[in-house]
Motif scaffolding. Structure first.
Motif, PDB file in Angstrom:
ATOM      1  N   ARG A 126       0.865  -1.179   0.000  1.00 39.61           N
ATOM      2  CA  ARG A 126       0.000   0.000   0.000  1.00 39.61           C
ATOM      3  C   ARG A 126       0.903   1.231   0.000  1.00 39.61           C
ATOM      4  N   VAL A 127       0.679   2.139  -0.936  1.00 36.07           N
ATOM      5  CA  VAL A 127       1.560   3.308  -1.061  1.00 36.07           C
ATOM      6  C   VAL A 127       0.721   4.552  -1.338  1.00 36.07           C
ATOM      7  N   THR A 128       1.347   5.695  -1.153  1.00 31.71           N
ATOM      8  CA  THR A 128       0.726   6.959  -1.521  1.00 31.71           C
ATOM      9  C   THR A 128       1.765   7.855  -2.168  1.00 31.71           C
ATOM     10  N   THR A 129       1.286   8.916  -2.768  1.00 34.10           N
ATOM     11  CA  THR A 129       2.154   9.939  -3.352  1.00 34.10           C
ATOM     12  C   THR A 129       1.308  11.206  -3.478  1.00 34.10           C
ATOM     13  N   HIS A 130       1.874  12.234  -4.057  1.00 33.77           N
ATOM     14  CA  HIS A 130       1.103  13.457  -4.267  1.00 33.77           C
ATOM     15  C   HIS A 130      -0.155  13.131  -5.065  1.00 33.77           C
ATOM     16  N   TRP A 131      -1.293  13.700  -4.647  1.00 32.46           N
ATOM     17  CA  TRP A 131      -2.565  13.390  -5.307  1.00 32.46           C
ATOM     18  C   TRP A 131      -2.510  13.601  -6.813  1.00 32.46           C
ATOM     19  N   ARG A 132      -1.705  14.581  -7.265  1.00 33.30           N
ATOM     20  CA  ARG A 132      -1.650  14.869  -8.697  1.00 33.30           C
ATOM     21  C   ARG A 132      -1.033  13.709  -9.486  1.00 33.30           C
TER      22      ARG A 132
END
Length: 324
Positions: A126-132
């Motif tokens: 599970r990962v995230t980054t800048h919404w853009r």
């Protein structure tokens, strides 16, 4: 024990992705009687690295020297527009693959996740980054489970964070994990910020997002923002819009995906939260509930817990620790 933190930069990285987490660890050192962290900045070559904001940082080592650096504990990769070129560097990708099993924590700030993903270090996590960039990350690396609205995540020993200031939140969470909430709170206070936002918290301010999406409700929404503690009712809000209460509710659901009363409650809770920060020692929940028309102290407590994921007492205790 001094933990060795390495930040990896490259041409056209995001300045705050480097300086933000760096300052969190540096402040932890300054507030401790003994050094807690050794900080090293690496890049493709030692010396000047130009960030995408036009301000240069100075790398102490080339990344090919990483295997020779002593006792690496944590490796964090900065984001920025230069990551597109950096992830095509086969030597760097191979090095990251070799280092990962030897490093306790590997993480990224913002679009730095693309570099870790290119190295195969985020597969199955599970990962995230800048919404853009979240959609692009998910599309280009389908083995990742991308959560576009999280501030930061830990999954399988990999740490990823959203854009820019979320890297500071991630670094604070690492300090808290290493040395406890009291020190993390002192660092946050030193940096003039709240302890740190929970990793699962939305990247966006719901209130700001509401103002942006309000459409025909904008005039009413602006009035509510200007006076959230006013004697607003569903009927009075509908009258301001010259519509029926039922139609106002339909408009709120259509444009803001909520009801008028829920939106107003969120505004009032935000005011209560800010009051907790401003009046840590003297404010009472009874006073806050009365001031912001949130019912009883117990009702305020339940709504605060539901909306922010933490109780008012824990929120206040943590900030009081930071202030002390």
């Amino acid at each position: 024990m001094t933990r060795h933190i390495v930040l990896l930069a490259y041409p056209n990285c995001q300045l705050l992705d480097v300086s933000g987490p760096w300052q969190v660890f540096a402040s932890a050192n300054a507030l401790s009687p003994v050094p807690l962290y050794r900080l090293t900045l690496v890049a493709d070559a030692p010396g000047r690295v130009m960030t995408n904001g036009g301000l240069a940082v100075h790398a102490q080592h080339a990344y090919h020297e990483l295997p020779d650096l002593p006792a690496l504990d944590t490796l964090l990769v900065a984001g920025g527009s230069g990551v597109i070129q950096a992830r095509n560097d086969a030597e760097l990708l191979n090095l990251l693959r070799q280092l990962a099993p030897r490093v306790r924590r590997v993480g990224s700030i913002c679009s730095g996740a693309f570099l870790l993903a290119a190295a195969g270090l985020l597969d199955g996590q599970r990962v995230t980054t800048h919404w853009r960039h979240a959609h692009q990350l998910a599309e280009e690396y389908p083995a990742l489970s991308v959560e576009p609205d999280a501030l930061y995540l830990e999954s399988g020993g990999r740490y990823t964070s959203a854009g820019v200031t979320a890297g500071i939140d991630l670094a604070l969470s690492l300090v808290e994990a290493d040395h406890g909430a009291a020190l993390a709170g002192r660092v946050a206070r030193e940096l003039v910020m709240f302890l740190h936002r929970p990793g699962g918290q939305s990247q966006f301010s719901e209130i700001l997002r509401g103002q942006q999406r309000a459409g025909p409700l904008k005039r009413l929404v602006d009035r509510l923002h200007a006076d959230p503690g006013g004697a607003h009712t569903l009927e009075s809000m509908a009258a301001q819009m010259a519509v029926s209460p039922r139609h106002l509710t339909r408009l709120f659901r259509r444009h803001l995906a909520t009801t008028p009363c829920t939106y107003l409650t969120q505004l009032r809770l935000e005011q209560a939260r800010m009051a907790l920060l401003d009046e840590v020692q003297s404010v009472s929940l009874e006073r806050l509930a009365e001031r912001w028309r949130l019912g009883s102290a117990e009702q305020l407590r339940r709504q605060f817990q539901r909306y922010y994921g933490v109780s008012p007492s824990v929120y206040r205790q943590r900030f009081h620790t930071a202030r002390a």
